[in-house]
Design a protein around this motif. Structure first.
Motif, PDB file in Angstrom:
ATOM      1  N   ARG A  45       4.510 -70.823  37.237  1.00 60.32           N
ATOM      2  CA  ARG A  45       4.570 -69.516  37.883  1.00 60.32           C
ATOM      3  C   ARG A  45       4.233 -68.449  36.840  1.00 60.32           C
ATOM      4  O   ARG A  45       4.760 -68.471  35.725  1.00 60.32           O
ATOM      5  N   GLU A  46       3.343 -67.515  37.223  1.00 61.21           N
ATOM      6  CA  GLU A  46       2.880 -66.518  36.257  1.00 61.21           C
ATOM      7  C   GLU A  46       3.106 -65.104  36.784  1.00 61.21           C
ATOM      8  O   GLU A  46       3.032 -64.847  37.988  1.00 61.21           O
ATOM      9  N   PHE A  47       3.323 -64.211  35.857  1.00 63.09           N
ATOM     10  CA  PHE A  47       3.554 -62.806  36.187  1.00 63.09           C
ATOM     11  C   PHE A  47       2.272 -62.124  36.642  1.00 63.09           C
ATOM     12  O   PHE A  47       1.192 -62.367  36.102  1.00 63.09           O
ATOM     13  N   ILE A  48       2.397 -61.230  37.630  1.00 60.38           N
ATOM     14  CA  ILE A  48       1.263 -60.456  38.137  1.00 60.38           C
ATOM     15  C   ILE A  48       1.475 -58.968  37.913  1.00 60.38           C
ATOM     16  O   ILE A  48       0.649 -58.307  37.312  1.00 60.38           O
ATOM     17  N   ASP A  61      -0.505 -57.680  34.714  1.00 59.76           N
ATOM     18  CA  ASP A  61      -1.181 -58.661  33.893  1.00 59.76           C
ATOM     19  C   ASP A  61      -2.656 -58.296  33.828  1.00 59.76           C
ATOM     20  O   ASP A  61      -3.216 -57.749  34.786  1.00 59.76           O
ATOM     21  N   ASP A  62      -3.310 -58.610  32.712  1.00 59.61           N
ATOM     22  CA  ASP A  62      -4.720 -58.246  32.555  1.00 59.61           C
ATOM     23  C   ASP A  62      -5.602 -58.887  33.624  1.00 59.61           C
ATOM     24  O   ASP A  62      -6.665 -58.339  33.968  1.00 59.61           O
ATOM     25  N   SER A  63      -5.194 -60.035  34.153  1.00 47.18           N
ATOM     26  CA  SER A  63      -6.031 -60.749  35.119  1.00 47.18           C
ATOM     27  C   SER A  63      -6.171 -59.999  36.442  1.00 47.18           C
ATOM     28  O   SER A  63      -7.087 -60.263  37.222  1.00 47.18           O
ATOM     29  N   VAL A  64      -5.262 -59.058  36.719  1.00 46.00           N
ATOM     30  CA  VAL A  64      -5.305 -58.346  38.002  1.00 46.00           C
ATOM     31  C   VAL A  64      -5.438 -56.833  37.828  1.00 46.00           C
ATOM     32  O   VAL A  64      -5.579 -56.111  38.815  1.00 46.00           O
ATOM     33  N   LYS A  65      -5.427 -56.369  36.589  1.00 46.26           N
ATOM     34  CA  LYS A  65      -5.493 -54.932  36.331  1.00 46.26           C
ATOM     35  C   LYS A  65      -6.789 -54.369  36.893  1.00 46.26           C
ATOM     36  O   LYS A  65      -7.870 -54.923  36.681  1.00 46.26           O
ATOM     37  N   GLY A  66      -6.677 -53.278  37.635  1.00 45.83           N
ATOM     38  CA  GLY A  66      -7.844 -52.655  38.247  1.00 45.83           C
ATOM     39  C   GLY A  66      -8.180 -53.203  39.628  1.00 45.83           C
ATOM     40  O   GLY A  66      -8.970 -52.603  40.354  1.00 45.83           O
ATOM     41  N   ARG A  67      -7.593 -54.341  39.980  1.00 52.92           N
ATOM     42  CA  ARG A  67      -7.838 -54.936  41.305  1.00 52.92           C
ATOM     43  C   ARG A  67      -6.601 -54.909  42.188  1.00 52.92           C
ATOM     44  O   ARG A  67      -6.717 -54.797  43.411  1.00 52.92           O
ATOM     45  N   PHE A  68      -5.444 -55.044  41.592  1.00 57.20           N
ATOM     46  CA  PHE A  68      -4.186 -55.078  42.339  1.00 57.20           C
ATOM     47  C   PHE A  68      -3.396 -53.803  42.059  1.00 57.20           C
ATOM     48  O   PHE A  68      -3.426 -53.281  40.945  1.00 57.20           O
ATOM     49  N   THR A  69      -2.663 -53.337  43.069  1.00 53.63           N
ATOM     50  CA  THR A  69      -1.813 -52.165  42.910  1.00 53.63           C
ATOM     51  C   THR A  69      -0.437 -52.466  43.477  1.00 53.63           C
ATOM     52  O   THR A  69      -0.308 -52.845  44.647  1.00 53.63           O
ATOM     53  N   MET A  83      -4.024 -56.020  47.144  1.00 48.47           N
ATOM     54  CA  MET A  83      -4.935 -56.851  46.370  1.00 48.47           C
ATOM     55  C   MET A  83      -6.358 -56.628  46.874  1.00 48.47           C
ATOM     56  O   MET A  83      -6.617 -56.757  48.074  1.00 48.47           O
ATOM     57  N   SER A  84      -7.247 -56.299  45.964  1.00 47.06           N
ATOM     58  CA  SER A  84      -8.647 -56.061  46.312  1.00 47.06           C
ATOM     59  C   SER A  84      -9.544 -56.889  45.399  1.00 47.06           C
ATOM     60  O   SER A  84      -9.095 -57.420  44.388  1.00 47.06           O
ATOM     61  N   SER A  85     -10.817 -56.977  45.787  1.00 45.11           N
ATOM     62  CA  SER A  85     -11.801 -57.737  45.004  1.00 45.11           C
ATOM     63  C   SER A  85     -11.271 -59.125  44.667  1.00 45.11           C
ATOM     64  O   SER A  85     -11.332 -59.577  43.514  1.00 45.11           O
ATOM     65  N   LEU A  86     -10.756 -59.794  45.675  1.00 45.69           N
ATOM     66  CA  LEU A  86     -10.102 -61.089  45.449  1.00 45.69           C
ATOM     67  C   LEU A  86     -11.106 -62.147  45.024  1.00 45.69           C
ATOM     68  O   LEU A  86     -12.266 -62.162  45.468  1.00 45.69           O
TER      69      LEU A  86
END
Length: 125
Positions: A45-48, A61-69, A83-86
């Motif tokens: 399980r990983e942090f978002i 997390d850097d993996s979702v920065k700019g895409r998730f709010t 969640m956008s640009s999935l």
């Protein structure tokens, strides 16, 4: 008894959007932090994303920065994740968590005493 209930998961195509919500009951959260984690098959399980209940502090997390709010509604005891640009790699079971007293960077699962049951997000290519 504290209960967190997620909703809003589903199947979406690459580049699409989904909004997850998590409603807390059994306790009013006005302080501390809540967050979203995810777990893909065969992975930990990983942090978002995390937020304080007043909404003034957010961390991603850097993996979702700019895409998730992430957002919070203190009056409704609810947090959400837009969640956008999935991408296909976003496919996982998404869990909301609450009750952290501080914001570790990055947050860890044991920071949060309360968890939802999870909601599946599948991104198809």
């Amino acid at each position: 008894q504290v209960r967190l209930v997620e909703s809003g998961g589903g199947l979406v195509q690459v580049g699409g959007s989904l909004r997850l919500s998590c409603e807390a009951s059994g306790r009013t959260f006005s302080r501390g932090f809540a967050g979203w984690f995810r777990q893909a098959p065969g992975r930990e399980r990983e942090f978002i994303a995390a937020i304080n209940w007043s909404g003034g502090v957010k961390y991603y997390d850097d993996s979702v920065k700019g895409r998730f709010t992430i957002s919070s509604d203190n009056a409704k005891n609810t947090i959400s994740l837009q969640m956008s640009s999935l991408k296909p790699e976003d496919t996982a079971v998404y869990y909301c968590a609450a009750g952290a007293s501080t914001l570790r960077q990055p947050p860890e699962t044991h920071d949060y005493p309360y968890w939802g049951q999870g909601t599946q997000v599948t991104v198809s290519s």
